[in-house]
Design a protein around this motif. Sequence first.
Motif, PDB file in Angstrom:
ATOM      1  N   ASN A   1     -13.347   5.489 -15.577  1.00 24.89           N
ATOM      2  CA  ASN A   1     -12.283   4.882 -14.783  1.00 24.89           C
ATOM      3  C   ASN A   1     -11.653   3.658 -15.439  1.00 24.89           C
ATOM      4  OD1 ASN A   1     -11.986   6.426 -12.285  1.00 24.89           O
ATOM      5  ND2 ASN A   1     -14.099   5.837 -11.867  1.00 24.89           N
ATOM      6  N   THR A   2     -12.380   3.002 -16.330  1.00 23.66           N
ATOM      7  CA  THR A   2     -11.876   1.737 -16.881  1.00 23.66           C
ATOM      8  C   THR A   2     -11.596   1.763 -18.383  1.00 23.66           C
ATOM      9  OG1 THR A   2     -14.048   0.789 -17.443  1.00 23.66           O
ATOM     10  CG2 THR A   2     -13.282   0.529 -15.152  1.00 23.66           C
ATOM     11  N   GLY A   3     -12.270   2.647 -19.108  1.00 36.63           N
ATOM     12  CA  GLY A   3     -12.148   2.631 -20.562  1.00 36.63           C
ATOM     13  C   GLY A   3     -12.932   1.506 -21.206  1.00 36.63           C
TER      14      GLY A   3
ATOM     15  N   ASP B   1     -10.671  11.043  -8.155  1.00 40.28           N
ATOM     16  CA  ASP B   1      -9.544  10.209  -8.559  1.00 40.28           C
ATOM     17  C   ASP B   1      -8.874   9.584  -7.345  1.00 40.28           C
ATOM     18  OD1 ASP B   1     -10.031  10.883 -11.152  1.00 40.28           O
ATOM     19  OD2 ASP B   1      -8.159  11.997 -11.466  1.00 40.28           O
ATOM     20  N   ARG B   2      -8.719  10.377  -6.303  1.00 41.98           N
ATOM     21  CA  ARG B   2      -8.061   9.883  -5.097  1.00 41.98           C
ATOM     22  C   ARG B   2      -8.899   8.815  -4.409  1.00 41.98           C
ATOM     23  NH1 ARG B   2      -7.818  15.400  -2.383  1.00 41.98           N
ATOM     24  NH2 ARG B   2      -7.441  14.162  -0.510  1.00 41.98           N
TER      25      ARG B   2
ATOM     26  N   PHE C   1     -18.257  17.382 -11.094  1.00 38.40           N
ATOM     27  CA  PHE C   1     -17.544  17.075  -9.860  1.00 38.40           C
ATOM     28  C   PHE C   1     -16.157  16.543 -10.149  1.00 38.40           C
ATOM     29  CE2 PHE C   1     -17.399  16.545  -5.408  1.00 38.40           C
ATOM     30  CZ  PHE C   1     -16.624  15.442  -5.167  1.00 38.40           C
ATOM     31  N   LEU C   2     -16.023  15.769 -11.231  1.00 38.54           N
ATOM     32  CA  LEU C   2     -14.728  15.192 -11.556  1.00 38.54           C
ATOM     33  C   LEU C   2     -13.696  16.261 -11.887  1.00 38.54           C
ATOM     34  CD1 LEU C   2     -15.901  12.175 -13.690  1.00 38.54           C
ATOM     35  CD2 LEU C   2     -14.669  12.040 -11.540  1.00 38.54           C
ATOM     36  N   SER C   3     -14.138  17.431 -12.334  1.00 37.33           N
ATOM     37  CA  SER C   3     -13.200  18.478 -12.694  1.00 37.33           C
ATOM     38  C   SER C   3     -12.887  19.423 -11.536  1.00 37.33           C
ATOM     39  CB  SER C   3     -13.761  19.312 -13.858  1.00 37.33           C
ATOM     40  OG  SER C   3     -14.950  19.959 -13.454  1.00 37.33           O
TER      41      SER C   3
ATOM     42  N   GLU D   1       1.465  16.123  -5.007  1.00 39.77           N
ATOM     43  CA  GLU D   1       0.863  15.680  -6.260  1.00 39.77           C
ATOM     44  C   GLU D   1      -0.532  15.120  -6.036  1.00 39.77           C
ATOM     45  OE1 GLU D   1       1.692  12.528  -9.935  1.00 39.77           O
ATOM     46  OE2 GLU D   1       3.144  12.764  -8.302  1.00 39.77           O
ATOM     47  N   ASP D   2      -0.729  14.423  -4.910  1.00 44.08           N
ATOM     48  CA  ASP D   2      -2.047  13.872  -4.603  1.00 44.08           C
ATOM     49  C   ASP D   2      -3.088  14.980  -4.500  1.00 44.08           C
ATOM     50  OD1 ASP D   2      -1.530  11.075  -4.421  1.00 44.08           O
ATOM     51  OD2 ASP D   2      -0.451  11.475  -2.563  1.00 44.08           O
TER      52      ASP D   2
END
Length: 208
Positions: free
Chosen positions: A170-172, A89-90, A63-65, A81-82
């Motif tokens: 999202n955070t690393g 991500d949005r 889904f993220l892709s 760009e959004d």
Amino acid sequence: MTENVIITIGRQYGSGGREIGIRLAKKLEIPLYDHNLVAMAAKELGISEKEAKEADETALEGFLSSYIVGPGDYTAYMNAEDYMRPLSDRVYRTQSEIIKRLADRSPCVIVGRCADYILSDCPKCISVFICADKEDRIRRIAALRDLPERKAAEKIKKVDRERRYYYESNTGEEWGKSGTYQVVLNVSLTGIDKAVDMLAALFNGLCD
């Protein structure tokens, strides 16, 4: 950054973390933000709540892709760009801004949504991770969802995997690692009532 006392709660599925958040917010008489953040983000993005939910904590790599450019999704305040960004991500960026605004508004409890990372610069943010022994989590989910224990175990594995991916992508930071949070509570040892009391005491201590 806000001087309000904020408690953020990350949790293993089946640990009772959301119940702890609900009880804690009620005990302290402060707002709780959880699933309602999805509706807030959806409204700001001009998308349906269903779409926002699909991009929330259950989003995986597939889904993220995926990119969304469907008819009726465009809003006047968002630039091109959004729309080149994955919907997840949005939603994450919008939820992050909402979380910061809510933290500025008043003390509160926030469950999930990487709130500990988003508010890491907040001097009075207490980041908490709730866990429990696997057997206890299986029994809890089996009872709550009316599932055989085998199915409950499969559900726990799936949701934990999704939450780990969401948090770490999202955070690393490492989801559930003791060094990532200020407080880690094993509810199998403390029980839910004691966990709520301990977190309330921490909150009140920072308010003094």
